[in-house]
Design a protein around this motif. Structure first.
Motif, PDB file in Angstrom:
ATOM      1  N   SER A 194      39.765   3.804  52.168  1.00 35.79           N
ATOM      2  CA  SER A 194      38.747   2.548  52.292  1.00 35.79           C
ATOM      3  C   SER A 194      37.548   3.242  53.155  1.00 35.79           C
ATOM      4  O   SER A 194      36.343   2.853  52.913  1.00 35.79           O
ATOM      5  N   LEU A 195      37.857   4.139  53.890  1.00 38.83           N
ATOM      6  CA  LEU A 195      36.832   4.838  54.733  1.00 38.83           C
ATOM      7  C   LEU A 195      35.601   5.690  53.759  1.00 38.83           C
ATOM      8  O   LEU A 195      34.430   5.316  53.828  1.00 38.83           O
ATOM      9  N   ALA A 243      40.490   9.234  61.348  1.00 33.91           N
ATOM     10  CA  ALA A 243      40.126   8.038  60.584  1.00 33.91           C
ATOM     11  C   ALA A 243      39.467   7.072  61.669  1.00 33.91           C
ATOM     12  O   ALA A 243      38.504   6.433  61.171  1.00 33.91           O
ATOM     13  N   ASP A 244      39.942   7.032  63.037  1.00 32.97           N
ATOM     14  CA  ASP A 244      39.185   6.017  63.961  1.00 32.97           C
ATOM     15  C   ASP A 244      37.957   6.613  64.090  1.00 32.97           C
ATOM     16  O   ASP A 244      37.103   5.732  64.221  1.00 32.97           O
ATOM     17  N   GLY A 259      41.365  -3.538  50.983  1.00 35.58           N
ATOM     18  CA  GLY A 259      42.972  -3.346  51.111  1.00 35.58           C
ATOM     19  C   GLY A 259      43.524  -4.951  50.977  1.00 35.58           C
ATOM     20  O   GLY A 259      43.260  -5.386  49.964  1.00 35.58           O
ATOM     21  N   GLY A 280      35.386   6.052  61.591  1.00 36.47           N
ATOM     22  CA  GLY A 280      35.128   4.572  61.271  1.00 36.47           C
ATOM     23  C   GLY A 280      34.115   3.932  62.208  1.00 36.47           C
ATOM     24  O   GLY A 280      33.150   3.430  62.069  1.00 36.47           O
ATOM     25  N   LYS A 297      45.250   8.494  51.219  1.00 39.53           N
ATOM     26  CA  LYS A 297      45.855   7.428  51.571  1.00 39.53           C
ATOM     27  C   LYS A 297      45.021   6.253  51.990  1.00 39.53           C
ATOM     28  O   LYS A 297      43.952   6.232  51.895  1.00 39.53           O
ATOM     29  N   THR A 300      45.089  13.023  60.966  1.00 37.22           N
ATOM     30  CA  THR A 300      44.240  12.027  60.234  1.00 37.22           C
ATOM     31  C   THR A 300      44.317  10.789  61.086  1.00 37.22           C
ATOM     32  O   THR A 300      43.140  10.021  60.880  1.00 37.22           O
ATOM     33  N   VAL A 301      45.183  10.308  61.659  1.00 35.59           N
ATOM     34  CA  VAL A 301      44.930   9.083  62.596  1.00 35.59           C
ATOM     35  C   VAL A 301      43.640   8.914  63.412  1.00 35.59           C
ATOM     36  O   VAL A 301      42.832   7.931  63.761  1.00 35.59           O
ATOM     37  N   GLU A 347      44.050   3.912  54.235  1.00 40.90           N
ATOM     38  CA  GLU A 347      42.968   3.841  55.351  1.00 40.90           C
ATOM     39  C   GLU A 347      41.679   4.888  55.083  1.00 40.90           C
ATOM     40  O   GLU A 347      40.555   4.733  55.300  1.00 40.90           O
TER      41      GLU A 347
END
Length: 286
Positions: A188-189, A154-155, A269, A158, A183, A150-151, A185
């Protein structure tokens, strides 16, 4: 499963070698279980899958607590299953009960440095220097060798959104399990993606400004203007316009002003700007 080189049956006789000494070279997860324990039987396939997937980055040491009561007592096992993480002969983490694969992955990520972690760190350093294309390339490599993290997704998503590659960003985000999409983050995406997709089909800002100047009650133009501003990162102007829509007509498009503000709040957020306009919306409602 039984033939895996990364899964070992441990007894009092080989515990020192497999766990204490072995954990000086790699992470060891000691799974205390028993034949009668239903949650143990649920957990074991998850741990076994991860042990094989991580390909030696950790060893799964299985301890039958009924047969190895001295080990269970020595390590204060009070319920089954209990899994203890060993590094350099010491317990560094643990959990009790059957956990989801995602929860266990998150714990492993705290104790195992992978090749994808190095690529991720390099990518974000490049991004901080404004080298977005190079950062995306490294993140794509990280996602290819270690998919589904996920990390990293996500980046990468983004940065793709920043570059306007909405289709690829959406594909990446949608590849995540529903539990991950909840989650903050990722939520938000998703909100960011929705604004970008909407803005991609709208008239340009100058045209909308002329329309609004000629008819300040044209709420459709005002809404479209807000969407463009939010997508461009001018969140205050966008939220001001959405509040104005609420003031002029709460029934516009089924309370679209308020609903869109809520999506902006999700996207921002804990940003103080979001808190400011959340208060203004609350005052307007009550």
């Amino acid at each position: 499963m039984a033939d895996s080189p990364f899964i070992v049956e441990v007894t009092a006789e080989n515990f020192e070698e497999v766990v204490i000494q072995g954990s000086a070279e790699h992470l060891v997860l000691v799974d205390f279980w028993a034949d009668w324990c239903a949650p143990c039987k649920m957990l074991l396939p998850v741990l076994s899958k991860l042990a094989d997937e991580f390909n030696g980055q950790f060893v799964l040491a299985k301890v039958n607590s009924d047969q190895q009561q001295s080990l269970a007592q020595q390590y204060a096992v009070r319920s089954l299953p209990t899994v203890k993480f060993f590094k350099n002969g010491e317990i560094v983490d643990e959990f009790m009960g059957a956990q989801s694969e995602g929860q266990i992955r998150a714990m492993l990520d705290q104790h195992i440095i992978r090749e994808s972690d190095h690529l991720h760190q390099q990518a974000m350093a490049l991004q901080s220097e404004g080298k977005t294309d190079e950062a995306i390339s490294l993140l794509e490599q990280a996602n290819e060798i270690d998919p589904g993290r996920t990390v990293i997704i996500a980046d990468l998503a983004g940065l793709l959104l920043q570059q306007g590659d909405l289709e690829k960003a959406e594909t990446l985000i949608q590849s995540l399990p529903d539990s991950e999409k909840e989650k903050p983050e990722i939520a938000s995406l998703l909100a960011n993606l929705e604004f970008a997709q909407a803005a991609d089909k709208l008239p340009d800002v100058s045209e909308l400004e002329k329309t609004m100047a000629g008819d300040e009650n044209n709420l459709q133009a005002r809404y479209q203007y807000a969407m463009l501003k939010i997508n461009a990162g001018d969140y205050e102007t966008g939220m001001q316009q959405l509040l104005e829509i609420m003031k002029r007509d709460r029934k516009f498009e089924d309370d679209l002003g308020r609903k869109t503000l809520l999506k902006v709040f999700d996207m921002l957020g804990d940003d103080p700007v979001a808190a400011k306009y959340r208060r203004q919306m609350f005052n307007l409602l009550y």
